[in-house]
Structures are given as structure tokens and as C-alpha cells.
Write an enzyme that holds these catalytic residues in place. Structure first.
Site, PDB file in Angstrom:
ATOM      1  N   SER A  15       0.846  -1.205   0.000  1.00  0.00           N
ATOM      2  CA  SER A  15       0.000   0.000   0.000  1.00  0.00           C
ATOM      3  C   SER A  15       0.876   1.249   0.000  1.00  0.00           C
ATOM      4  O   SER A  15       2.073   1.189   0.331  1.00  0.00           O
ATOM      5  CB  SER A  15      -0.873  -0.042   1.269  1.00  0.00           C
ATOM      6  OG  SER A  15      -1.581   1.149   1.458  1.00  0.00           O
ATOM      7  N   SER A 139       9.119   9.712  10.280  1.00  0.00           N
ATOM      8  CA  SER A 139       8.009  10.648  10.033  1.00  0.00           C
ATOM      9  C   SER A 139       8.423  12.025  10.528  1.00  0.00           C
ATOM     10  O   SER A 139       9.324  12.143  11.364  1.00  0.00           O
ATOM     11  CB  SER A 139       6.772  10.187  10.816  1.00  0.00           C
ATOM     12  OG  SER A 139       5.733  11.119  10.708  1.00  0.00           O
ATOM     13  N   TYR A 152       2.400   6.998  18.410  1.00  0.00           N
ATOM     14  CA  TYR A 152       2.999   7.021  17.067  1.00  0.00           C
ATOM     15  C   TYR A 152       4.295   7.817  17.077  1.00  0.00           C
ATOM     16  O   TYR A 152       5.333   7.349  16.601  1.00  0.00           O
ATOM     17  CB  TYR A 152       2.002   7.623  16.076  1.00  0.00           C
ATOM     18  CG  TYR A 152       2.509   7.706  14.657  1.00  0.00           C
ATOM     19  CD1 TYR A 152       2.818   6.549  13.929  1.00  0.00           C
ATOM     20  CD2 TYR A 152       2.678   8.935  14.023  1.00  0.00           C
ATOM     21  CE1 TYR A 152       3.273   6.627  12.614  1.00  0.00           C
ATOM     22  CE2 TYR A 152       3.132   9.016  12.709  1.00  0.00           C
ATOM     23  CZ  TYR A 152       3.423   7.859  12.010  1.00  0.00           C
ATOM     24  OH  TYR A 152       3.878   7.930  10.712  1.00  0.00           O
ATOM     25  N   LYS A 156       8.185   6.689  16.322  1.00  0.00           N
ATOM     26  CA  LYS A 156       8.942   7.271  15.204  1.00  0.00           C
ATOM     27  C   LYS A 156      10.179   8.035  15.684  1.00  0.00           C
ATOM     28  O   LYS A 156      11.202   8.072  15.004  1.00  0.00           O
ATOM     29  CB  LYS A 156       8.031   8.167  14.360  1.00  0.00           C
ATOM     30  CG  LYS A 156       6.937   7.390  13.603  1.00  0.00           C
ATOM     31  CD  LYS A 156       7.531   6.431  12.567  1.00  0.00           C
ATOM     32  CE  LYS A 156       6.484   5.782  11.687  1.00  0.00           C
ATOM     33  NZ  LYS A 156       7.056   4.906  10.652  1.00  0.00           N
ATOM     34  N   THR A 187      -1.995   8.739   1.233  1.00  0.00           N
ATOM     35  CA  THR A 187      -2.065   7.263   1.246  1.00  0.00           C
ATOM     36  C   THR A 187      -3.256   6.856   2.124  1.00  0.00           C
ATOM     37  O   THR A 187      -4.040   7.700   2.553  1.00  0.00           O
ATOM     38  CB  THR A 187      -0.780   6.656   1.865  1.00  0.00           C
ATOM     39  OG1 THR A 187      -0.776   6.966   3.273  1.00  0.00           O
ATOM     40  CG2 THR A 187       0.486   7.183   1.234  1.00  0.00           C
TER      41      THR A 187
HETATM   42  N1  LIG Z   1       1.363   8.893   4.581  1.00  0.00           N
HETATM   43  C1  LIG Z   1       1.907   9.776   5.403  1.00  0.00           C
HETATM   44  O1  LIG Z   1       1.489  10.932   5.482  1.00  0.00           O
HETATM   45  C2  LIG Z   1       3.101   9.378   6.241  1.00  0.00           C
HETATM   46  C3  LIG Z   1       3.770  10.389   6.940  1.00  0.00           C
HETATM   47  C4  LIG Z   1       4.833  10.052   7.733  1.00  0.00           C
HETATM   48  C5  LIG Z   1       5.283   8.744   7.813  1.00  0.00           C
HETATM   49  N2  LIG Z   1       4.624   7.782   7.143  1.00  0.00           N
HETATM   50  C6  LIG Z   1       5.106   6.406   7.275  1.00  0.00           C
HETATM   51  O2  LIG Z   1       5.212   5.805   6.018  1.00  0.00           O
HETATM   52  C7  LIG Z   1       5.070   4.389   6.148  1.00  0.00           C
HETATM   53  C8  LIG Z   1       4.076   3.881   5.116  1.00  0.00           C
HETATM   54  O3  LIG Z   1       2.800   4.415   5.409  1.00  0.00           O
HETATM   55  P1  LIG Z   1       1.721   4.753   4.273  1.00  0.00           P
HETATM   56  O4  LIG Z   1       1.442   6.183   4.362  1.00  0.00           O
HETATM   57  O5  LIG Z   1       2.113   4.166   2.998  1.00  0.00           O
HETATM   58  O6  LIG Z   1       0.450   4.008   4.914  1.00  0.00           O
HETATM   59  P2  LIG Z   1      -0.452   2.791   4.414  1.00  0.00           P
HETATM   60  O7  LIG Z   1      -0.975   3.063   3.062  1.00  0.00           O
HETATM   61  O8  LIG Z   1      -1.409   2.539   5.523  1.00  0.00           O
HETATM   62  O9  LIG Z   1       0.588   1.576   4.304  1.00  0.00           O
HETATM   63  C9  LIG Z   1       1.110   0.952   5.451  1.00  0.00           C
HETATM   64  C10 LIG Z   1       1.887  -0.287   5.028  1.00  0.00           C
HETATM   65  O10 LIG Z   1       2.454  -0.896   6.205  1.00  0.00           O
HETATM   66  C11 LIG Z   1       2.094  -2.289   6.207  1.00  0.00           C
HETATM   67  N3  LIG Z   1       1.908  -2.768   7.568  1.00  0.00           N
HETATM   68  C12 LIG Z   1       1.082  -2.273   8.524  1.00  0.00           C
HETATM   69  N4  LIG Z   1       1.106  -3.066   9.617  1.00  0.00           N
HETATM   70  C13 LIG Z   1       1.971  -4.096   9.325  1.00  0.00           C
HETATM   71  C14 LIG Z   1       2.400  -5.247  10.032  1.00  0.00           C
HETATM   72  N5  LIG Z   1       1.947  -5.550  11.265  1.00  0.00           N
HETATM   73  N6  LIG Z   1       3.267  -6.072   9.431  1.00  0.00           N
HETATM   74  C15 LIG Z   1       3.716  -5.818   8.194  1.00  0.00           C
HETATM   75  N7  LIG Z   1       3.356  -4.752   7.460  1.00  0.00           N
HETATM   76  C16 LIG Z   1       2.482  -3.900   8.030  1.00  0.00           C
HETATM   77  C17 LIG Z   1       0.776  -2.368   5.424  1.00  0.00           C
HETATM   78  O11 LIG Z   1       0.636  -3.650   4.829  1.00  0.00           O
HETATM   79  P3  LIG Z   1      -0.339  -4.829   5.317  1.00  0.00           P
HETATM   80  O12 LIG Z   1      -1.583  -4.202   5.858  1.00  0.00           O
HETATM   81  O13 LIG Z   1      -0.546  -5.638   4.070  1.00  0.00           O
HETATM   82  O14 LIG Z   1       0.448  -5.576   6.339  1.00  0.00           O
HETATM   83  C18 LIG Z   1       1.002  -1.323   4.349  1.00  0.00           C
HETATM   84  O15 LIG Z   1       1.692  -1.899   3.262  1.00  0.00           O
HETATM   85  C19 LIG Z   1       4.643   4.150   7.612  1.00  0.00           C
HETATM   86  O16 LIG Z   1       5.763   3.756   8.366  1.00  0.00           O
HETATM   87  C20 LIG Z   1       4.160   5.504   8.053  1.00  0.00           C
HETATM   88  O17 LIG Z   1       4.280   5.691   9.441  1.00  0.00           O
HETATM   89  C21 LIG Z   1       3.534   8.072   6.361  1.00  0.00           C
END
Ligand SMILES: NC(=O)c1ccc[n+]([C@@H]2O[C@H](COP(=O)([O-])OP(=O)(O)OC[C@H]3O[C@@H](n4cnc5c(N)ncnc54)[C@H](OP(=O)(O)O)[C@@H]3O)[C@@H](O)[C@H]2O)c1
Length: 263
Positions: A15, A139, A152, A156, A187
Site C-alpha cells: 500500500s 516521520s 505514534y 517514530k 495514502t
Molecule cells: N502517509 C503519510 O502521510 C506518512 C507520513 C509520515 C510517515 N509515514 C510512514 O510511512 C510508512 C508507510 O505508510 P503509508 O502512508 O504508505 O500508509 P499505508 O498506506 O497505511 O501503508 C502501510 C503499510 O504498512 C504495512 N503494515 C502495517 N502493519 C503491518 C504489520 N503488522 N506487518 C507488516 N506490514 C504492516 C501495510 O501492509 P499490510 O496491511 O498488508 O500488512 C502497508 O503496506 C509508515 O511507516 C508511516 O508511518 C507516512
């Protein structure tokens, strides 16, 4: 590091940012190992990636001891890993006074211990080759605090500290450590964010809906990997500038975070 003909392992590849990173890395000629819990989504992505040598390895980061044991056993059967991108993670939107304590464990298991476990399993092979790059997606919440994110942000910030120390330890082996601190990226992260009972809140948020396009974010991340950067902030608007504002005007920043309900 140039990505052509390299093997890149990406967690959270089913994702959002991880998926976009997988596409971007494959476009640059890398073979990608795709990890997350959802094997079906990973396999569907694998079948659309350009190039070959891509693999799916299902991982549940909430079980770090299993991750360490299973991946340590698997490592001798895998191609040498050039770049490990620890991206998989989960966020939170709930107040400290209302949170069940288990929410804190859930967030630390996935965002911190899961990352440490996979890194511990993969790193020895990089050390042996005196070559590699470890990337962690922390993050902006790993650099500044705001309401609804005590668990969270804690997880982080822990990632930022872990990476700073690891960088110092493995520089002698020609291994680069890059910490990426995204601001709001569009996302499913808001939908998947945990509520005070540790269950996905399942709703959208303006900050994320208006966030940076995920493909653009992935392009910037890959550029930082190619340039062997050590820490970068990626995002737009307030989510990007908050780290700088807090650094130079901490009292003002803390005053504002107590007033604003940033979602
Ligand atoms: N989007 C933002 O604004 C933002 C900002 C700062 C940091 N981040 C960081 O970026 C990273 C990716 O987030 P995203 O925005 O792409 O969110 P997302 O679309 O919710 O994707 C999260 C991903 O993490 C995987 N995941 C969650 N729990 C898991 C587990 N127990 N074991 C293995 N995989 C797991 C999910 O896959 P499954 O459900 O298939 O396991 C999914 O592929 C995260 O670390 C998030 O904290 C995002």
C-alpha cells in the site's frame, strides 16, 4: 547508490508509500523484495512490476521475534540485499488520557521492534560484503510532536534515534543509513490509524487527503537513496516546515501544537 541491477527489500509494499517505492525502484532497474501481511496485494503488485527477479515475502512486523528468526533462516537462500527500506508501519489518532495501554505496545511492535528485527536479520550480510544501504521511513512525527500521536510519535522518534546510532556503528563497513521523515503524503495512513482501542479508525483526514502525491514522494525518496543522504524531510506545507519551525522557534511551536488539532 545506483539502483540498477540491485536488490531492494521494501516492507509495507502492499500500500501507499511502500507500493510507490516498489514501482519507482523497479523503474530504476532494481529487483524488489515485497513484504507486508497482505500476500494477495503483494503478488498482484509483483506481477505488474517492470523487470525481473522480484519476490514476495510475507511478514507480520507485529511479531518481531518471528521476523528475526524466520528471516535469519531465509537469508542464505535470498540474493544479496543491497538496500533495505523499512517502511511498513501504522499511525494513531487518539488522546493519551483515553488510550488503552495496549495501543502503545501495538505501535512500538510494528513501527520500532519490527524494524529493528528485520534490520538485525539483514544487516550481517551487508557487513560481510562491506556494501549496503539501510533506509527507515520515520516521520515528521519523529521530529516534532502534536496532539493524538503520543504512541505514534514515540515509536517514530525511536526510529530516528536507532538510525542515528546505527549510522555511527556501520559507517566503517561502507553502509549508509538514511532516515526519511515524510510529512503528509496521500495514502491510506489515516484510514489505517489506530483509535484508542488499537483498532483502525477507518476515516479520511484533510491533512492526508491534501498531502503530497505518493508517486512524487517516492521519486524524492529514491533520489535521496541514490545520493546517499543521511536524513531528509519530505512533504508539503506545514507538514514539511514544522521541523524547521520547531528547531528555531520551539516555544512558539509548542504553544501552537497545544492550540491546534492537526488531523
Ligand atoms: N502517509 C503519510 O502521510 C506518512 C507520513 C509520515 C510517515 N509515514 C510512514 O510511512 C510508512 C508507510 O505508510 P503509508 O502512508 O504508505 O500508509 P499505508 O498506506 O497505511 O501503508 C502501510 C503499510 O504498512 C504495512 N503494515 C502495517 N502493519 C503491518 C504489520 N503488522 N506487518 C507488516 N506490514 C504492516 C501495510 O501492509 P499490510 O496491511 O498488508 O500488512 C502497508 O503496506 C509508515 O511507516 C508511516 O508511518 C507516512
Amino acid at each position: 547508490m545506483d539502483l540498477n541491477n540491485k536488490t531492494v527489500w521494501i516492507t509495507g509494499a502492499s500500500s501507499g508509500i511502500g507500493r510507490a517505492l516498489a514501482l519507482e525502484c523497479a523503474e530504476h532497474g532494481a529487483s524488489v523484495i515485497l513484504s507486508a501481511r497482505n500476500t494477495e496485494k503483494l503478488t498482484a503488485l509483483k506481477n505488474t512490476l517492470p523487470g525481473d527477479g522480484h519476490l514476495v515475502i510475507t511478514i507480520d512486523l507485529s511479531k518481531p521475534e518471528h521476523v528475526y528468526d524466520d528471516i535469519t533462516k531465509l537469508m542464505p537462500t535470498l540474493p544479496p540485499i543491497d538496500i533495505l527500506i523499512n517502511n511498513g508501519g501504522v499511525s494513531q489518532r487518539s488522546l493519551f488520557l483515553e488510550n488503552d495501554f495496549k495501543v502503545y505496545r501495538q505501535l512500538m511492535e510494528v513501527n520500532y521492534f519490527g524494524l529493528v528485527a528485520l534490520t538485525k536479520a539483514v544487516l550481517p550480510s551487508m557487513v560481510a560484503r562491506k556494501h549496503g544501504s539501510v533506509v527507515a521511513i520515520s516521520s515528521v512525527a519523529g521530529k516534532v510532536g502534536s496532539k493524538f500521536r503520543t504512541g505514534y510519535s514515540g515509536s517514530k522518534y525511536a526510529v530516528v534515534g536507532f538510525m542515528d546510532c546505527l549510522r555511527a556503528e556501520v559507517a566503517q563497513y561502507n553502509i549508509n543509513c538514511l532516515t526519511i521523515c515524510p510529512g503528509s503524503i496521500k495514502t491510506n495512513i489515516a484510514h489505517n490509524s489506530l483509535n484508542n482501542q488499537g483498532v483502525a479508525q477507518n476515516k479520511a483526514e484533510d491533512s492526508i487527503e491534501n498531502g503530497m502525491d505518493v508517486s512524487l514522494a517516492a521519486k524524492k525518496m529514491v533520489k535521496a537513496i541514490q545520493a546517499n543522504k543521511q536524513e531528509i524531510v519530505i512533504g508539503k506545507g506545514l507538514s514539511k516546515w514544522s521541523v524547521t519551525i520547531k528547531r528555531f522557534f520551539p516555544t512558539l511551536f509548542n504553544y501552537l501544537t497545544a492550540k491546534v488539532e492537526y488531523r
